[in-house]
Design a protein around this motif. Structure first.
Motif, PDB file in Angstrom:
ATOM      1  N   CYS A 122     -23.125 -18.518  55.306  1.00 27.68           N
ATOM      2  CA  CYS A 122     -24.066 -17.813  56.174  1.00 27.68           C
ATOM      3  C   CYS A 122     -24.504 -18.751  57.300  1.00 27.68           C
ATOM      4  O   CYS A 122     -24.897 -19.891  57.046  1.00 27.68           O
ATOM      5  CB  CYS A 122     -25.280 -17.354  55.370  1.00 27.68           C
ATOM      6  N   GLU A 123     -24.434 -18.266  58.536  1.00 32.20           N
ATOM      7  CA  GLU A 123     -24.807 -19.120  59.674  1.00 32.20           C
ATOM      8  C   GLU A 123     -26.318 -19.222  59.845  1.00 32.20           C
ATOM      9  O   GLU A 123     -26.801 -20.079  60.573  1.00 32.20           O
ATOM     10  CB  GLU A 123     -24.153 -18.612  60.964  1.00 32.20           C
ATOM     11  N   VAL A 124     -27.070 -18.362  59.160  1.00 34.91           N
ATOM     12  CA  VAL A 124     -28.527 -18.398  59.284  1.00 34.91           C
ATOM     13  C   VAL A 124     -29.151 -19.289  58.205  1.00 34.91           C
ATOM     14  O   VAL A 124     -29.865 -20.236  58.500  1.00 34.91           O
ATOM     15  CB  VAL A 124     -29.122 -16.974  59.205  1.00 34.91           C
ATOM     16  N   CYS A 125     -28.866 -19.001  56.933  1.00 34.79           N
ATOM     17  CA  CYS A 125     -29.529 -19.742  55.848  1.00 34.79           C
ATOM     18  C   CYS A 125     -28.630 -20.820  55.236  1.00 34.79           C
ATOM     19  O   CYS A 125     -29.073 -21.581  54.388  1.00 34.79           O
ATOM     20  CB  CYS A 125     -30.023 -18.783  54.770  1.00 34.79           C
ATOM     21  N   ALA A 126     -27.358 -20.879  55.654  1.00 34.00           N
ATOM     22  CA  ALA A 126     -26.390 -21.896  55.213  1.00 34.00           C
ATOM     23  C   ALA A 126     -25.994 -21.770  53.748  1.00 34.00           C
ATOM     24  O   ALA A 126     -25.301 -22.641  53.221  1.00 34.00           O
ATOM     25  CB  ALA A 126     -26.875 -23.307  55.514  1.00 34.00           C
ATOM     26  N   ASN A 127     -26.442 -20.716  53.057  1.00 32.69           N
ATOM     27  CA  ASN A 127     -25.950 -20.499  51.698  1.00 32.69           C
ATOM     28  C   ASN A 127     -24.510 -19.995  51.767  1.00 32.69           C
ATOM     29  O   ASN A 127     -24.111 -19.347  52.723  1.00 32.69           O
ATOM     30  CB  ASN A 127     -26.822 -19.468  50.969  1.00 32.69           C
ATOM     31  N   ALA A 128     -23.748 -20.323  50.723  1.00 31.18           N
ATOM     32  CA  ALA A 128     -22.343 -19.928  50.701  1.00 31.18           C
ATOM     33  C   ALA A 128     -22.043 -19.101  49.459  1.00 31.18           C
ATOM     34  O   ALA A 128     -22.705 -19.242  48.431  1.00 31.18           O
ATOM     35  CB  ALA A 128     -21.451 -21.163  50.729  1.00 31.18           C
ATOM     36  N   ILE A 129     -21.044 -18.252  49.586  1.00 37.16           N
ATOM     37  CA  ILE A 129     -20.594 -17.476  48.429  1.00 37.16           C
ATOM     38  C   ILE A 129     -19.082 -17.615  48.296  1.00 37.16           C
ATOM     39  O   ILE A 129     -18.383 -17.853  49.269  1.00 37.16           O
ATOM     40  CB  ILE A 129     -20.956 -15.968  48.522  1.00 37.16           C
ATOM     41  N   LEU A 130     -18.642 -17.494  47.057  1.00 36.07           N
ATOM     42  CA  LEU A 130     -17.219 -17.412  46.758  1.00 36.07           C
ATOM     43  C   LEU A 130     -16.951 -15.984  46.326  1.00 36.07           C
ATOM     44  O   LEU A 130     -17.695 -15.425  45.507  1.00 36.07           O
ATOM     45  CB  LEU A 130     -16.872 -18.334  45.586  1.00 36.07           C
ATOM     46  N   VAL A 131     -15.912 -15.401  46.861  1.00 33.31           N
ATOM     47  CA  VAL A 131     -15.593 -14.016  46.533  1.00 33.31           C
ATOM     48  C   VAL A 131     -14.143 -13.931  46.073  1.00 33.31           C
ATOM     49  O   VAL A 131     -13.246 -14.406  46.770  1.00 33.31           O
ATOM     50  CB  VAL A 131     -15.783 -13.095  47.761  1.00 33.31           C
ATOM     51  N   LEU A 132     -13.944 -13.363  44.903  1.00 35.23           N
ATOM     52  CA  LEU A 132     -12.593 -13.122  44.407  1.00 35.23           C
ATOM     53  C   LEU A 132     -12.336 -11.622  44.465  1.00 35.23           C
ATOM     54  O   LEU A 132     -13.111 -10.834  43.908  1.00 35.23           O
ATOM     55  CB  LEU A 132     -12.447 -13.622  42.967  1.00 35.23           C
ATOM     56  N   ILE A 133     -11.294 -11.245  45.175  1.00 32.42           N
ATOM     57  CA  ILE A 133     -10.931  -9.835  45.306  1.00 32.42           C
ATOM     58  C   ILE A 133      -9.580  -9.636  44.631  1.00 32.42           C
ATOM     59  O   ILE A 133      -8.631 -10.362  44.911  1.00 32.42           O
ATOM     60  CB  ILE A 133     -10.848  -9.431  46.791  1.00 32.42           C
ATOM     61  N   VAL A 134      -9.532  -8.691  43.729  1.00 33.88           N
ATOM     62  CA  VAL A 134      -8.301  -8.431  42.993  1.00 33.88           C
ATOM     63  C   VAL A 134      -7.869  -6.991  43.244  1.00 33.88           C
ATOM     64  O   VAL A 134      -8.671  -6.067  43.132  1.00 33.88           O
ATOM     65  CB  VAL A 134      -8.510  -8.663  41.472  1.00 33.88           C
ATOM     66  N   VAL A 135      -6.602  -6.836  43.588  1.00 37.08           N
ATOM     67  CA  VAL A 135      -6.037  -5.505  43.810  1.00 37.08           C
ATOM     68  C   VAL A 135      -5.037  -5.233  42.691  1.00 37.08           C
ATOM     69  O   VAL A 135      -4.144  -6.038  42.452  1.00 37.08           O
ATOM     70  CB  VAL A 135      -5.331  -5.417  45.181  1.00 37.08           C
ATOM     71  N   SER A 136      -5.243  -4.121  42.009  1.00 35.15           N
ATOM     72  CA  SER A 136      -4.307  -3.756  40.950  1.00 35.15           C
ATOM     73  C   SER A 136      -3.937  -2.286  41.105  1.00 35.15           C
ATOM     74  O   SER A 136      -4.383  -1.623  42.036  1.00 35.15           O
ATOM     75  CB  SER A 136      -4.935  -4.006  39.579  1.00 35.15           C
ATOM     76  N   ASP A 137      -3.163  -1.772  40.166  1.00 37.91           N
ATOM     77  CA  ASP A 137      -2.751  -0.369  40.231  1.00 37.91           C
ATOM     78  C   ASP A 137      -3.928   0.583  40.122  1.00 37.91           C
ATOM     79  O   ASP A 137      -3.877   1.712  40.600  1.00 37.91           O
ATOM     80  CB  ASP A 137      -1.760  -0.073  39.089  1.00 37.91           C
TER      81      ASP A 137
END
Ligand SMILES: [Zn+2]
Length: 120
Positions: free
Chosen positions: A52-67
């Motif tokens: 985040c450019e405002v509060c500088a907190n970061a997140i990790l996001v895992l996106i999984v695509v399946s059938d």
């Protein structure tokens, strides 16, 4: 064309990354596209690091695509994008690592803090 999630979503008219994560969970500010780092991108999963450019907190996001569809998991992290890349290449700690650390603690009694500081 490379078979990864980015290309699959580009074919659908979107950008390179899936627009699941729109705003910072901490301060609510919207993420600009430049804040999104694609760490890994293959045919079934995508790992993103977003700061985040405002509060500088970061997140990790895992996106999984399946059938059966698309699912995502996000979590706050104190890792920088480069840390994520570095730790992804590391193997899990094993018994030998634990024994080595135990021996180190005993051999460096009283000076472990100084020893760790030197290792940076
Ligand atoms: Zn924020």
């Amino acid at each position: 064309m490379k078979d990864n999630i980015s290309s699959r979503f580009s074919q659908l008219g979107g950008g390179g990354e899936i627009k699941i994560i729109k705003e910072c969970p901490t301060c609510g500010k919207g993420y600009p596209e430049a804040a999104i780092n694609i760490i890994e991108d293959d045919s079934e999963a995508q790992l993103l690091h977003v700061t985040c450019e405002v509060c500088a907190n970061a997140i990790l996001v895992l996106i999984v695509v399946s059938d059966i569809g698309v699912s995502s998991v996000g979590m706050l992290t104190d890792l920088h994008a480069s840390d994520v890349v570095r730790f992804r290449q590391k193997t899990p700690l094993d018994e030998d690592d634990m024994l080595q650390f135990y021996s180190l603690l005993h051999s460096k009694k009283g000076e472990i803090i100084h020893y760790l500081a030197e290792k940076k």
